[in-house]
Write a protein that holds these residues in place. Structure first.
Motif, mmCIF file in Angstrom:
data_model
loop_
_atom_site.group_PDB
_atom_site.id
_atom_site.type_symbol
_atom_site.label_atom_id
_atom_site.label_comp_id
_atom_site.label_asym_id
_atom_site.label_seq_id
_atom_site.Cartn_x
_atom_site.Cartn_y
_atom_site.Cartn_z
ATOM 1 N N HIS A 14 -7.659 -4.735 2.913
ATOM 2 C CA HIS A 14 -7.192 -5.692 3.921
ATOM 3 C C HIS A 14 -5.671 -5.816 3.898
ATOM 4 N N ARG A 15 -5.063 -5.627 2.737
ATOM 5 C CA ARG A 15 -3.599 -5.631 2.678
ATOM 6 C C ARG A 15 -3.084 -4.489 3.550
ATOM 7 N N LYS A 16 -3.693 -3.323 3.411
ATOM 8 C CA LYS A 16 -3.247 -2.163 4.189
ATOM 9 C C LYS A 16 -3.481 -2.389 5.687
ATOM 10 N N GLU A 17 -4.677 -2.850 6.022
ATOM 11 C CA GLU A 17 -5.006 -3.100 7.423
ATOM 12 C C GLU A 17 -4.053 -4.159 8.003
ATOM 13 N N SER A 18 -3.735 -5.156 7.196
ATOM 14 C CA SER A 18 -2.883 -6.241 7.685
ATOM 15 C C SER A 18 -1.450 -5.758 7.886
ATOM 16 N N VAL A 19 -0.989 -4.858 7.028
ATOM 17 C CA VAL A 19 0.342 -4.279 7.224
ATOM 18 C C VAL A 19 0.363 -3.514 8.549
ATOM 19 N N GLU A 74 -0.928 5.806 8.414
ATOM 20 C CA GLU A 74 0.125 5.885 7.395
ATOM 21 C C GLU A 74 -0.328 5.295 6.061
ATOM 22 N N GLN A 75 -1.434 4.575 6.064
ATOM 23 C CA GLN A 75 -1.910 3.920 4.840
ATOM 24 C C GLN A 75 -2.705 4.903 3.988
ATOM 25 N N GLY A 132 -11.009 -0.428 10.114
ATOM 26 C CA GLY A 132 -10.940 0.892 9.513
ATOM 27 C C GLY A 132 -11.775 0.988 8.251
ATOM 28 N N HIS A 133 -12.132 2.227 7.920
ATOM 29 C CA HIS A 133 -12.734 2.515 6.622
ATOM 30 C C HIS A 133 -11.650 3.051 5.695
ATOM 31 N N TYR A 134 -11.483 2.431 4.559
ATOM 32 C CA TYR A 134 -10.619 2.924 3.491
ATOM 33 C C TYR A 134 -11.536 3.207 2.302
ATOM 34 N N LEU A 135 -11.054 4.008 1.363
ATOM 35 C CA LEU A 135 -11.844 4.139 0.126
ATOM 36 C C LEU A 135 -12.039 2.771 -0.508
#
Lengths: 618, 618
Positions: B313-318, B349-350, B395-398
């Motif tokens: 969520h940190r990545k998505e929020s950025v 970019e994440q 999004g899907h992240y690991l």
């Protein structure tokens, strides 16, 4: 005493080959309030609460009851040899699980089929089957050991005129038969006393606080049979005949059910008939198990009933406000019992008042934490000039039934007391002012009331509200406010005309109790592209105790709600108050000095920029 | 096109003696998202929404869908000869009632047993029985007329390492087998793709936006069999062998079920298996019909998953905050499609980003009122410098899966737009800050979110929130927020570790849409004499658009919540922003001039006496 009765019961169990015996708290009608004749569970255990099931085994006796009664049951069961099982707590087994675990090898499961509801009987039979035990339902073992058991009552019945009921019994019967036809039923069996009383527009005097007649009713497409005791029937015989209702003796229903045509399609509600009624049906009968159609029909009050209820609440509110004035101004010594008597005396001055709708709760200080406390000569304490007096009371008027709770600041309060009162008051107001879509149940709305307490890490261990009967049981379904369904039964969607109480509370054990209860009637608000919106009208018109409010905790909206409510209280009640009491009530809207044992109630304390209520301009 | 396909289908129906044919929207696994091969309902009717059932009779064709899709379905069904049935509206019959009414004398009821869930199949069979019709489940009639049908996918699978999953498959299987033993089951049949993927810690690539493998699983006390297509199995064969999992071909499960011991006790969830799986069981098998134990197990995220989710969520929020900066500051022309592309580019970019978790909704102006709008080359419009742009994406992240909605003021707003945005934001905040007792379901809490809109006589025709899978379907149960249960299924009680979205909205038709969606994880708060209290942690860290807030509508508490939230957004996101974007975000807390197409976002606008957030001091 309980120990000796338990031993005598166990003797009978041994003789009958019964290993586990279950004693419910109800009569042959699944009534909540029962006449003394049927209080077998109370006779056996000494626990007087309205809800509870006793289970006796050769080694142990247990009583299951819910959170409302934990403190009372603890006290009443002390030294009785009966163990308290606190329902709803994580480690408490339910009755059936317990029964199953105790049955192995001990003999049959026993209960009295007449006083055991069919739904519960079914669960008990399943538990016995799992344990490989047989079931005996033909022995009333408590009755067998009960010396001096009170008789079954046989009071007079009377007809509730249409100006009070708002709908003739002919019309109600026609609506019921429509629903029977839709359900494909030939016969409908009713055991629920309030459903029968509502349907026939007949009231009685067999049960304290519930003006109904002990009776059963069967309805077919053409005829009805009312099964009641002889004196009960006398006053209404001609009226019932005119309706096409035959009258037979109370006990004849079981034999008549056996004689039904073998393939009858019988509409009944397993939750609301006793087990013997169902086992009396012919083997080929098809049971259509549904809520009694009258349950929903009687919950939706008609416009006449609603107009009458406003009047009943006006009277109750006048009595309650006069009571509040007296509490706040008298120099007399007050006790819990004398306070209850004063309130009852003010109520008796009201026209068309019949009787209390339940035993009033008048609880000072730490007694307030006992949710269903009832003051007796032994327990009654003086009311001091500090802390809280909690009063929960209600009456039956020809115009309907009331149920109200107020908590009064009798003098200085602690910060905690004030914080708790304010949180409870906020919850009460928030629920009362909800606007919601049709389809909402009380399960959806409950949290509005509970959230101000949950925010503080507190809760009350009872539902937020129950339906209220019209000159019937003060507790009725299918509407209710509660936040979960331990039994899996969701309250019915709220419909315009339903009346439900709104009664949050807090009960810090051993210290004090606060509960604030109004009655709400569900009303139409608007229909638009998003759906049909509903709201509540507050029937109760009794001041909250502003001495106990911490205005800093209220939002601007809550202040407006509170001021608007008190404005409507003054409008409704003041014309019926003696002059000095009217002036006292009016002074609620004037700035006043803080007093110790006098009201310093002060609307302005609460006011937002919206302006002061000005009673004089109306 | 739909008309011609319907005619070809009706020919086949006539030949097969089928009077009513039902086409669900799912695959053989009751999946919500389905691969193109299984989109038979879409092929036939042209309606592309994720939920909908088509029913075809010789004279009529109908499509049943829910409120989310009414506008979209109306548009897509125009001229198709398919009639829209709006589920949930008072006059709309349910599919079974309609099927029953159309069956009389027309022939058999038909559907494809592989793609019809067993629970629905059971209701359809009952409808056919009431109509006296037979049922044929062996014909995929849409498949028979489908020229150029896409193949069943056969993508590579891969192992999700324990640093992402937080628990080994051995441990999960052991927990599942404990529950099988408690249920007395010999075999467990799993068709739900996400349950299988979670249990085995295997992910795949067969379904767009849901990284799972088309497969079935059977579990016994000793062994497992994974039924998957050959290429899908290749990447994980050795890993599965090490777990004691045999791999067989996807289609072999039906034959293997037929060969089970005759008296097998089979645990399965009728709502989550296809009908052919159940009809393939030996006649003597005893079905234990319960929710898959993995449903609850995977909904309760472990501490590793939660720690990972905070990072996802940190990545998505950025990415989302950078997107917001760009929307508010760029001079470029923006379209719905270019906006969606910009957001996706920031997400790419994440690190550890895999793919979108659903097709994003990027809807300007009146498109925002189409709840599940998806911009295409044809529909995409320029984003003007006024009104609202609604963006719902994930999004899907690991590190897990995200789902977020923000609505952005692109310039001047009307008073109505601002009032609506504020009401939606209040609802979002109120639910996120609830404190509640363990035992609460989303049914109890939903009204906290909805009440600010109900107060205005408005509503949104969708649930308030759904569970979110971890690198699985973005929608998962059994937790959810909703205010009623049309299907009678209550959401599960909220447990610490469950992740649920909080997404109120308003959609004035033809004008605009507002939706604000955060993800909430349920956490312990405190245990005291009243019970075990829970609360939520907000995973999403993206600013609300303060340009759209009418601070006058907020209570002091709501202002504090909003300011605290933005403080935590800044703390989480700012270290990962380019300098000028960090300064832009920081300026949110400075008094600023109102702009037209620039942010005049201003925390101080909202501040109560509690003091300004001061990012510089941290």
């Amino acid at each position: 005493m309980a120990r000796e009765r338990l031993e005598r019961l166990r003797e009978r169990m041994r003789d009958a080959g019964i290993g586990v015996y279950v004693i419910p708290s109800t009569d042959c009608h699944e009534s909540e309030y029962v006449c003394p004749h049927y209080r077998a569970r109370e006779y056996l255990t000494g626990f007087t609460g309205s809800a509870g099931t006793a289970v006796v085994t050769p080694e142990e006796a247990g009583l299951w009851t819910d959170g409302r009664y934990f403190l009372q049951a603890e006290r009443q069961l002390q030294g009785s040899g009966v163990r308290l099982f606190r329902m709803g707590e994580p480690d408490t087994p339910d009755v059936e699980t317990y029964v199953e675990s105790r049955l192995a090898g001990t003999g049959a499961l026993g209960f009295d089929g007449r006083t055991m509801g069919e739904a519960r009987a079914g669960r008990l039979r399943a538990a016995a089957a799992r344990a490989g035990a047989t079931v005996r339902t033909d022995r009333d073992l408590v009755g067998e050991i009960w010396t001096g058991r009170p008789d079954i009552p046989d009071g007079r019945s009377w007809v509730l005129e249409e100006r009070w009921s708002g709908e003739s019994a002919e019309s109600k019967l026609a609506r019921l038969r429509e629903q029977m036809e839709r359900a494909g039923a030939d016969v409908h069996v009713l055991a629920s006393l309030c459903d029968i009383a509502w349907l026939l527009n007949v009231r009685g005097s067999d049960i304290p606080c519930v003006p109904v007649t002990l009776s059963f009713l069967t309805v077919t497409r053409e005829r009805c049979v009312w099964y009641a005791r002889p004196s009960a029937a006398d006053g209404v015989r001609a009226y019932l005949e005119s309706l096409g209702v035959d009258v037979r003796d109370y006990e004849e229903i079981y034999g008549d059910l056996k004689k039904l045509p073998a393939e009858s399609r019988v509409l009944l509600d397993r939750r609301n008939v006793n087990s013997l009624l169902v086992t009396s049906l012919p083997a080929g009968a098809q049971v259509i198990d549904r809520p009694n159609p009258t349950e929903l029909m009687k919950a939706v009050k008609n416009e006449t009933e609603l107009e009458n209820l406003r009047e009943a609440h006006r009277k109750e509110s006048v009595a309650f406000t006069r009571f509040m004035y007296w509490l706040k101004t008298t120099d007399e010594e007050i006790t819990e019992l004398s306070a209850a008597a004063y309130l009852e005396a003010r109520r008796r001055e009201q026209e068309h008042y019949l009787e209390q709708s339940f035993a009033p709760i008048c609880a000072y200080g730490e007694h307030g934490a006992v949710v269903h406390y009832s003051a007796t000569e032994e327990s009654s304490v003086p009311v001091e000039r500090k802390g809280f007096l909690l009063v929960d009371a209600g009456g039956h008027y020809l115009e309907g039934t009331t149920d109200t709770t107020r908590t009064f600041a009798m003098g200085p309060l602690t910060d905690e007391e004030r914080r708790m009162y304010t949180a409870v008051c906020r919850g009460n107001l928030r629920l009362a002012h909800a606007r919601f879509l049709r389809g909402c149940t009380g399960l959806t709305l409950d949290v509005l009331c509970r959230e101000p307490l949950w925010e503080l890490g507190m809760d009350y261990r009872h539902g937020t509200g129950h339906g209220v009967g019209y000159l019937l049981n003060v507790h009725e379904g299918p509407n209710a406010f509660r936040w979960r369904n331990p039994a899996g039964e969701t309250p019915a969607p709220l419909e315009p005309g339903m009346v439900t109480t709104d009664e949050p509370g807090v009960y810090p054990e051993g210290r004090f109790g606060v509960r604030l209860e109004n009655e709400l009637v569900c009303r139409e608000l608007e229909e638009n592209e998003y759906g049909r919106f509903l709201q509540f009208e507050i029937l109760t018109k009794i001041p909250f105790d502003l001495d106990a409010i911490d205005a800093g905790q209220l939002t601007e909206q809550e202040k407006t709600w509170l001021n608007d409510y008190h404005r409507s209280v003054y409008e409704t009640v003041s014309p019926f108050l003696p002059e000095e009491e009217r002036i006292w009530l009016q002074q609620f809207s004037q700035p006043g000095a803080a007093g110790q044992n006098r009201a310093r109630t002060n609307f302005d304390l609460l006011l937002s920029a919206e302006g002061a209520p000005d009673h004089e301009q109306r």
